[in-house]
Design a protein around this motif. Structure first.
Motif, PDB file in Angstrom:
ATOM      1  N   LEU A 120      16.008  78.520 -20.813  1.00 42.02           N
ATOM      2  CA  LEU A 120      15.264  78.691 -19.401  1.00 42.02           C
ATOM      3  C   LEU A 120      15.133  79.793 -18.535  1.00 42.02           C
ATOM      4  CD1 LEU A 120      13.120  75.122 -21.174  1.00 42.02           C
ATOM      5  CD2 LEU A 120      12.894  77.910 -21.981  1.00 42.02           C
ATOM      6  N   CYS A 171      10.687  81.177 -26.545  1.00 45.00           N
ATOM      7  CA  CYS A 171      11.095  80.426 -25.550  1.00 45.00           C
ATOM      8  C   CYS A 171      11.418  79.188 -25.270  1.00 45.00           C
ATOM      9  CB  CYS A 171      10.786  81.049 -24.100  1.00 45.00           C
ATOM     10  SG  CYS A 171      11.365  83.277 -23.220  1.00 45.00           S
ATOM     11  N   ALA A 196       7.420  85.793 -24.460  1.00 40.95           N
ATOM     12  CA  ALA A 196       7.937  85.676 -23.549  1.00 40.95           C
ATOM     13  C   ALA A 196       9.469  86.313 -23.861  1.00 40.95           C
ATOM     14  CB  ALA A 196       8.109  84.754 -22.381  1.00 40.95           C
ATOM     15  N   CYS A 203       4.522  82.295 -17.411  1.00 45.29           N
ATOM     16  CA  CYS A 203       5.478  82.933 -17.548  1.00 45.29           C
ATOM     17  C   CYS A 203       6.326  83.476 -16.289  1.00 45.29           C
ATOM     18  CB  CYS A 203       5.760  84.107 -18.492  1.00 45.29           C
ATOM     19  SG  CYS A 203       7.483  84.522 -18.768  1.00 45.29           S
ATOM     20  N   LEU A 235       9.131  84.486 -15.735  1.00 42.21           N
ATOM     21  CA  LEU A 235       9.241  85.825 -16.059  1.00 42.21           C
ATOM     22  C   LEU A 235       8.607  87.371 -15.980  1.00 42.21           C
ATOM     23  CD1 LEU A 235      12.686  87.591 -15.171  1.00 42.21           C
ATOM     24  CD2 LEU A 235      13.167  86.530 -17.970  1.00 42.21           C
ATOM     25  N   ARG A 268      17.740  86.343 -19.897  1.00 40.36           N
ATOM     26  CA  ARG A 268      17.950  84.307 -19.844  1.00 40.36           C
ATOM     27  C   ARG A 268      19.528  84.290 -19.311  1.00 40.36           C
ATOM     28  NH1 ARG A 268      14.173  86.993 -21.540  1.00 40.36           N
ATOM     29  NH2 ARG A 268      12.799  85.973 -23.322  1.00 40.36           N
TER      30      ARG A 268
HETATM   31  S1  SF4 Z   1      10.240  81.836 -17.625  1.00 46.51           S
HETATM   32 FE1  SF4 Z   1       9.359  82.649 -19.237  1.00 46.51          FE
HETATM   33  S2  SF4 Z   1      10.865  84.745 -19.780  1.00 46.51           S
HETATM   34 FE2  SF4 Z   1      12.134  82.605 -18.871  1.00 46.51          FE
HETATM   35  S3  SF4 Z   1      12.672  80.783 -20.596  1.00 46.51           S
HETATM   36 FE3  SF4 Z   1      10.481  80.823 -19.823  1.00 46.51          FE
HETATM   37  S4  SF4 Z   1       8.483  81.867 -21.020  1.00 46.51           S
HETATM   38 FE4  SF4 Z   1      10.839  82.513 -21.312  1.00 46.51          FE
END
Ligand code: SF4
Ligand SMILES: Cc1ncc(C[n+]2csc(CCOP(=O)(O)OP(=O)(O)O)c2C)c(N)n1
Ligand code: SF4
Lengths: 591, 193
Positions: A345, A371, A447, A516, A518, B47
């Motif tokens: 994560l 995710c 995601a 999220c 990202l 990731r």
């Molecule tokens: S921040 Fe977004 S892309 Fe990163 S692990 Fe969490 S859900 Fe997935």
């Protein structure tokens, strides 16, 4: 002109060049880039959408085809399971304008939950299967697929695999040509599948398959390349490339049309070679049919149905079969042991706060796909099940109804997955008087697959604004009376609310509120944290939340355990580590 | 270089620019009129996962994957990653590797540790090893994102493709407005022998 294109890009380009007008998909590796490419480069000519799930994607494409547009629906292999209901009967109705179902299989499950071989769907539904073996064929076969679909009045299964979808190669590109098709034409006998009509159509399907078999014998999609006649190889898809590299001098029958098979051509080929091999990935799909036709051949005995093939494995197969000398393989070099790098994560991921709280409360967490499934890995290890999209809610429900487990089961499901196939499961919980908690980890994006929009994000694939589905209102509408929101960055509140809802003797839903980090774009935060080494006791509490911004410092405590270090480039300031540190060693960086 | 096909395995960690580098390499081969293929597994590289890109070029390329023991060059963006894939190198092959170490979060569990003396292990196994500090060079040039073009510059000495074509491709494919600095970074790398 030549371009360097991936198989997925070539499919998109081919669909555009050959008059495609409608494309739909639900994202899923390795298929996702097909629709992304169409939307990016061809949206002036081709309508493209993310559908809510694969069944809807296929049904929408079927509607577009009935309505006169050359159409395509794309999905990963397991997506076809979701779309299997329309698919099986679509075989009966046939199409309007050309209709292609792209299935991107994933031998070696690089990013999937299984490695099913979707060529089997072609046989199951009695529809033709095309199997491109590189990017150029991925483009060219779009033309064949549309033409076959229209000529034989059938959907065409276009079977990609990870290595075809994600390998790039040189592709000659061309201009777009458009075909003229009329709009929807009323034809109850063809389009209304009540038993009396469907039985008539089934007969047509059986006849169509015979016509396709005759076509298979003559189409240049199936190519004979005669070489040394001691060895004959029947192969298709990327396995052809491996076999060609290992046995460049042998005779080949390369199948571009993987179903139905050209049995006369195969018989003929078999007669001309001394020893016949079948080199195919996953199931013995060709092999069993060839054996059933009474033609001796060797396949899975040498080329395993487990995991993807490659040059090494094909070479080993031919060595084991006594065709190649042992010296054909280069001496094996020793592998070095290097630590694994499992995906984790992101720093500041909103899912982390939920998993931390669930771990603390100590419940069974039925998980889903997204995710958040990464929480099953160390150090969090909170997710207890993951089967298929949407299953989390019914899993928790079933565990409760089984009445054998003391601990409560809680469902954890992403927003995209909830919309894909969680809503019906939640309605079922309410209807059948389940009392579980369902947590929708709503990060407002799909995601896992790289950040795609969905019906909850208020933006379409073509970039238009649209109305967003209101998750809270949906939960209330299916009859959940207790719906609350939580900020997963606030551990105290998160634990408190989740505990209350776990204990509540009625169905409830908790929805998280953080996006999220990202996708759709990286969130840059104003604050970050650092570790004050003098205060850090090396207790490891912050290590156990699995944040990639936190690593082991050079400095150790008296027992030799490493203290913690926060990478300022990676920290997003979510403060979760700060909240678990009982020594107050983690502080906000003053600037 | 077996049957006239050159095999370059580019390895690293998500987010390091492996994919753009392999794209540029393929493009150079294409401009030179060669057949070329590349293959990588996308997925969860963002990731923190492992990234590999197989690049092949020559008169006619069949498999999009390089077989074990058949890579002519391994270009490593991260040093432990170069070690992970070292068995892909053919005897007599070359390793070019960035000395940067990316320590994965899994080390904090105490169950795994980052390999010690990676440089030595690689050098012992592979006589033709070049270890460079591309990060430092990039910093000197004022942009840490130049690591991939610097590494391509070093790679360009190990495979026989014209400098002029490299520069053309970098100019065309570098992110907007960074063509000049990327060409400079490439030449800095190319100057390392
Ligand atoms: S921040 Fe977004 S892309 Fe990163 S692990 Fe969490 S859900 Fe997935
Ligand atoms: C039937 C099916 N379709 C597609 C996929 C690919 N896939 C895996 S997870 C996922 C969606 C994840 O989105 P979400 O539930 O919002 O969770 P997030 O990753 O955003 O946390 C998709 C599309 C799949 N595994 N199965
Ligand atoms: S605040 Fe702590 S947990 Fe959050 S991103 Fe920064 S280091 Fe990771």
């Amino acid at each position: 002109m030549e371009m360097l294109l991936s198989g997925n890009e070539a499919v998109a380009r081919g669909m555009y060049e050959h008059g495609g007008e409608f494309a739909s998909a639900y994202p899923g590796t390795p298929s996702t880039e097909i629709l992304q490419t169409i939307a990016r480069f061809f949206k002036a000519d081709v309508y493209a959408e993310w559908s809510i799930n694969e069944k809807v994607a296929l049904e929408a494409a079927v509607g577009a085809s009935y309505g006169g547009a050359r159409s395509l629906a794309a999905m990963k292999h397991v997506g076809v399971n979701v779309a299997a209901d329309p698919l099986m009967t679509l075989s009966y109705t046939g199409v309007g304008a050309g209709l292609i179902l792209v299935s991107a299989d994933d031998p070696s499950l690089h990013s999937s939950q299984n490695e099913q071989d979707n060529r089997c769907y072609g046989k199951f539904a009695s529809i033709p299967v095309l199997e491109p073996a590189n990017s150029q064929e991925s483009l060219d076969m779009m033309k064949d697929a549309f033409e076959m679909s229209e000529k034989f009045d059938t959907p065409v299964l276009f079977r990609m695999t990870t290595r075809i979808s994600h390998s790039k190669g040189l592709v000659k590109i061309g201009e777009r040509r458009v075909n003229d098709h009329a709009g929807f034409e009323k034809n109850i006998a063809k389009y209304v599948m009540v038993p009396s009509n469907a039985s008539v159509r089934h007969k047509i399907v059986i006849e169509r398959l015979e016509a396709l078999k005759a076509f298979a014998e003559t189409t240049p999609l199936n190519k004979v390349e005669m070489g040394d006649r001691t060895i004959g190889i029947i192969t298709g898809s990327v396995a052809y490339q491996y076999a060609k590299e290992v046995m460049p001098g042998a005779s080949f029958l390369k199948l571009g049309l993987g179903y139905p098979l050209p049995m006369k051509k195969i018989t003929d080929f078999a007669r001309q070679v001394e020893r016949l091999f079948v080199v195919e990935e996953l199931e013995p799909f060709y092999e069993e049919q060839i054996l059933a036709a009474g033609i001796p051949c060797e396949g899975k005995k040498w080329f395993s149905n487990f995991m993807e093939l490659n040059v090494e494995r094909v070479r080993e197969g031919f060595i084991a079969a006594g065709v190649l000398p042992k010296s054909a393989a280069p001496a094996k070099q020793a592998e070095e042991k290097v630590l694994p790098r499992p995906p984790v994560l992101c720093p500041g991921c909103p899912h982390r706060g939920v998993s931390m709280a669930l771990k603390k409360i100590g419940v069974i967490v039925t998980g889903d796909i997204g995710c958040y499934t990464l929480s099953a890995l160390p150090p969090l290890e909170t997710v207890d099940t993951c089967l298929c999209m949407g299953a989390s809610i019914s899993h928790a429900f079933g565990i409760e109804k089984a009445k054998k487990t003391k601990k409560k089961a809680v469902a954890m499901i992403g927003d995209s997955t909830f919309l894909h196939s969680g809503i019906t499961a939640l309605a079922n919980v309410v209807y059948n008087r389940g009392t579980q908690l369902t947590i929708i980890v709503d990060n407002r994006i799909t995601a896992m697959t790289g950040g795609q929009d969905h019906p909850g994000t208020s933006k379409t694939l073509m970039g238009e604004k649209t109305n967003a589905v209101d998750l809270e209102a949906i939960c209330r509408a299916v009859g959940v009376e207790h719906v609350r929101k939580i900020d997963p960055y606030d551990q105290e509140e998160t634990i408190k609310i989740l505990k209350e809802e776990v204990d509540r003797p009625a169905a409830s839903v908790v929805i998280t509120t953080r996006p999220c980090m990202l996708f759709p774009s990286k969130i840059k935060t104003e604050r970050i944290f650092h570790v004050v080494l003098e205060k850090c006791t090396a207790c490891g509490a912050c290590f156990r939340i699995g944040c990639p911004a936190i690593s082991a410092a050079e400095e150790k405590n008296e027992k030799g355990r490493p203290k913690a270090l926060i990478d300022p480039e990676l920290c997003t300031g979510c403060s979760l580590c700060f909240q678990v540190c009982s020594s107050e060693a983690i502080e906000e960086v003053e600037n | 270089m077996k049957n006239g096909t050159t095999n370059v395995l580019i390895v690293g960690v998500g987010g390091q620019g492996v994919l753009l580098a392999s794209e540029m390499l393929c493009e150079v081969a294409k401009v030179l009129g060669l057949d070329t293929k590349k293959s990588e597994v996308h997925g969860m590289s963002q990731r923190g996962g492992v990234v590999t890109s197989h690049v092949r070029f020559g008169k006619k390329v069949y498999s999009p994957l390089i077989a074990e023991g058949e890579a002519d060059v391994i270009l490593g963006f991260e040093i432990a990653e170069a070690l992970r894939w070292v068995h892909y190198l053919r005897p007599g092959g070359t390793i070019i590797v960035n000395e940067q170490k990316m320590i994965p979060p899994i080390t904090t569990t105490g169950k795994f540790s980052y390999p010690e003396k990676v440089e030595e292990t690689i050098q012992k196994r592979v006589p033709k090893t070049t270890i460079i500090d591309a990060y430092a060079i990039a910093q000197k040039l004022g942009n840490t994102r130049l690591v991939n073009t610097i590494l391509l510059g070093v790679l360009s000495n190990a495979i026989d493709l014209e400098e002029e074509k490299w520069l053309q491709v970098i100019e065309r494919m570098a992110p907007k407005g960074t063509g000049e600095i990327n060409k400079k970074a490439f030449l800095e790398g190319r100057a390392i022998k």
